[in-house]
Scaffold this active site. Structure first.
Site, PDB file in Angstrom:
ATOM      1  N   LYS A   1       0.834  -1.198   0.000  1.00  0.00           N
ATOM      2  CA  LYS A   1       0.000   0.000   0.000  1.00  0.00           C
ATOM      3  C   LYS A   1       0.874   1.256   0.000  1.00  0.00           C
ATOM      4  CE  LYS A   1      -3.898  -1.854   2.676  1.00  0.00           C
ATOM      5  NZ  LYS A   1      -4.940  -1.684   1.659  1.00  0.00           N
TER       6      LYS A   1
ATOM      7  N   ARG B   1     -10.233 -11.598   2.146  1.00  0.00           N
ATOM      8  CA  ARG B   1     -11.064 -12.678   1.602  1.00  0.00           C
ATOM      9  C   ARG B   1     -10.367 -14.031   1.703  1.00  0.00           C
ATOM     10  NH1 ARG B   1     -11.348  -9.347  -3.890  1.00  0.00           N
ATOM     11  NH2 ARG B   1     -11.252  -7.731  -2.298  1.00  0.00           N
TER      12      ARG B   1
HETATM   13  N1  BES Z   1      -7.940  -3.753   4.391  1.00  0.00           N
HETATM   14  C1  BES Z   1      -8.160  -3.393   3.050  1.00  0.00           C
HETATM   15  C2  BES Z   1      -9.473  -2.657   2.830  1.00  0.00           C
HETATM   16  C3  BES Z   1      -9.633  -1.329   3.490  1.00  0.00           C
HETATM   17  C4  BES Z   1      -9.495  -0.170   2.767  1.00  0.00           C
HETATM   18  C5  BES Z   1     -10.017  -1.233   4.804  1.00  0.00           C
HETATM   19  C6  BES Z   1      -9.684   1.048   3.364  1.00  0.00           C
HETATM   20  C7  BES Z   1     -10.196  -0.019   5.403  1.00  0.00           C
HETATM   21  C8  BES Z   1     -10.036   1.122   4.682  1.00  0.00           C
HETATM   22  C9  BES Z   1      -8.172  -4.633   2.164  1.00  0.00           C
HETATM   23  O1  BES Z   1      -7.417  -5.693   2.596  1.00  0.00           O
HETATM   24  C10 BES Z   1      -7.641  -4.215   0.829  1.00  0.00           C
HETATM   25  O2  BES Z   1      -6.534  -3.790   0.777  1.00  0.00           O
HETATM   26  N2  BES Z   1      -8.469  -4.334  -0.192  1.00  0.00           N
HETATM   27  C11 BES Z   1      -8.087  -3.954  -1.504  1.00  0.00           C
HETATM   28  C12 BES Z   1      -8.655  -4.960  -2.480  1.00  0.00           C
HETATM   29  C13 BES Z   1      -8.147  -4.804  -3.878  1.00  0.00           C
HETATM   30  C14 BES Z   1      -6.677  -5.153  -3.947  1.00  0.00           C
HETATM   31  C15 BES Z   1      -8.950  -5.709  -4.767  1.00  0.00           C
HETATM   32  C16 BES Z   1      -8.676  -2.571  -1.782  1.00  0.00           C
HETATM   33  O3  BES Z   1      -9.782  -2.293  -1.379  1.00  0.00           O
HETATM   34  O4  BES Z   1      -7.973  -1.774  -2.398  1.00  0.00           O
HETATM   35 ZN    ZN Z   2      -5.390  -5.541   1.977  1.00  0.00          ZN
END
Ligand code: BES
Ligand code: ZN
Ligand code: ZN
Length: 496
Positions: free
Chosen positions: A277, A351
């Site tokens: 990230k 997931r």
């Molecule tokens: N933990 C994140 C989702 C999240 C985003 C939680 C903002 C709280 C605030 C999750 O694991 C994630 O990173 N999801 C990705 C999925 C994508 C790679 C398909 C996302 O939402 O960008």
């Molecule tokens: Zn994530």
């Protein structure tokens, strides 16, 4: 904070503050507000006429030293439209009052329910409002504001016949409000203070104290059970994963009754892994365990409320780190169910761990599933920080949850799960892939991925990524963890 009932006539209540609520109409003080108006010699009616006391939702008006009452202050909180008043508004009104008075170093208050308002549901909401408003995120501050606390709150404004209902509501609201704060405390912990192991220890301690059965699977047991999806996320971190299982079994379980499986994502820190990230805002990923914390909190309330159905809580806990052993995009993993997964993005890790947890919950006998997870950033795009995203495989089960959300005063909104979206996660090199190949619909493809592991078992997924954390303080709630969806789930489980 101690919460009690106050049965004395309002004029003789000795308190630092009497609190009540007024409506957004031009009728002037009526009913119990007229009684309060007498304490001020008609000041409320005058302020209402001049437009200073409007009843606009959550507006506050403080009157010092009301002449004809023993209380030192009278605080009036706007409750909006009289005909729209519900327990959700009362919860906020109570929260606003508590935070307003606490900030002014008032240590005790008496909340006066308006005429006809002395129900169990309302008393419960007021207590939940008090307790959740009282929660602060100053655990790690060394200069805590020592004088800012309310140690005594009471509810007044009921008849003799209504007293028992109010007392019941206070007891129930206490259990639920404290469980919600318990979950928020966990969410508030930074990842160096809350590793998967520490989360498991805290869950275990809570379960033992509450009289619930608990089993924590360590990394060896997880490997033995072939939970390959959970292990694939955990392998990038030096901190070992845990699978936390807490079980409530009712004394009077009926044959054929549903067994509820509550599954909560607990990524104690989500760096994204190799699909890392951006640095900006990454510190917030300590709340990526909010789904797990919520479910553990629900179990705490369930232990006290003793519903008549069995509840199995399964919380997969891990970090998502880009260590030398971390999984890489393109890696293919085998979940506990035997399904193979192509990991196209290591940041879609929630997931993965839920896949094994859902499968395990079914294996343990759950017949009705609900998962809660901070799953996708896309849910923030769809619903902002207002509604929890709801996805379901069985409409009657989903409808029960939505009805519970309404009663619990939590905003939730169902999103579609058409078969077309399922196509997005069909795998090229494995059975399924962990991100969608289509454009958009990120929260829905995330939900579909989990659903693949729920199979025919009625299942609901709550995406709380947008609602589990408040970036700004609200007049009724501190900045930070919200504990969202706990009240809904407690309502759901106790209604079965
Ligand atoms: N933990 C994140 C989702 C999240 C985003 C939680 C903002 C709280 C605030 C999750 O694991 C994630 O990173 N999801 C990705 C999925 C994508 C790679 C398909 C996302 O939402 O960008
Ligand atoms: Zn994530
Ligand atoms: Zn995550």
């Amino acid at each position: 904070m101690q919460i009690t009932v106050e049965a004395k006539p309002l004029a003789s209540v000795e308190s630092e503050a009497l609190v009540s609520y007024v409506f957004d109409d031009s009728d002037g003080p009526q009913g119990r507000a007229a009684e309060l108006d007498q304490f001020t010699g008609g000041l409320l009616a005058r302020l209402n006429k001049t437009g200073e006391l409007t009843g606009k939702a959550l507006e506050t008006t403080l009157i010092h030293a009301p002449a004809n009452a023993k209380a030192a202050r009278l605080l009036l909180v706007g409750a909006g439209k009289r005909e729209q008043l519900n327990s959700a508004m009362l919860r906020k009104v109570a929260g606003v009052a508590l935070r307003y008075l606490k900030a002014r170093s008032v240590h005790n208050l008496v909340f006066v329910l308006r005429e006809g308002g002395a129900t169990e549901e309302n008393a419960q909401a007021v207590v939940e409002g008090f307790l959740t408003a009282d929660f602060e995120t100053d655990k790690y501050k060394t200069d805590k504001k020592k004088d800012k606390f309310v140690d005594n709150a009471a509810i007044a404004g009921f008849t003799d016949g209504e007293k028992a209902a109010v007392e019941k509501g206070i007891a129930r609201g206490g259990i639920i409000g404290e469980a919600q704060n318990f979950a928020r405390d966990l969410v508030n912990e930074p990842s160096n203070q809350l590793t998967p192991k520490i989360l498991a220890d805290k869950a275990e301690a809570m379960a033992k104290e509450a009289g619930l059965a608990v089993e924590v699977l360590d990394e060896k047991k997880i490997a033995q059970l072939k939970m390959g999806a959970l292990l694939s996320v955990a392998q990038g971190s030096i901190e070992p994963p845990r699978m936390i299982v807490i079980t409530y079994t009712p004394a009077n379980a009926k044959a054929g009754a549903p067994v509820v499986g509550l599954i909560g994502k607990a990524v104690t820190f989500d760096t994204g892994g190799i699909s890392i990230k951006p640095a900006d805002g990454m510190e917030k990923m300590k709340y990526d365990m909010a789904g797990g914390a919520t479910m553990i909190g629900v179990m705490r309330a369930v232990a006290a409320l003793k519903p008549s159905v069995k509840v199995i809580c399964v919380v997969p806990a891990t970090e998502n780190m880009p260590g030398g052993r971390a999984q890489k995009p393109g890696d293919i993993q085998t979940a506990m169910s035997g399904k193979t997964i192509e990991v196209l993005n290591t940041d879609a890790e929630g997931r993965l761990i839920l896949a094994d947890a859902v499968h395990y919950a079914k294996q343990l006998g759950a017949t009705h599933l609900v998962d809660a997870a901070t799953l996708t950033g896309a849910i923030v795009v769809a619903l902002a920080n207002v509604n929890v995203g709801v996805f379901g495989s069985d409409q009657s089960w989903t409808d029960r949850l939505l009805a519970s959300a309404k009663e619990a005063g939590e905003k939730m909104w169902q999103l579609p799960m058409d078969d077309e979206y399922r196509e997005f996660i069909k795998g090229s090199f494995a059975d399924i892939q962990n991100i969608g190949s289509g454009k958009g619909g990120g929260s829905i493809t995330g939900a579909w991925f989990i659903r693949e592991f729920a199979g025919d078992t009625p299942w609901i997924h709550l995406d709380i990524a947008g609602t589990a954390w408040n970036d700004d303080a609200k007049p009724w709630l501190a900045k930070g963890p919200t504990g969202v969806s706990l009240r809904t789930l407690v309502k759901l489980v106790t209604s079965l």
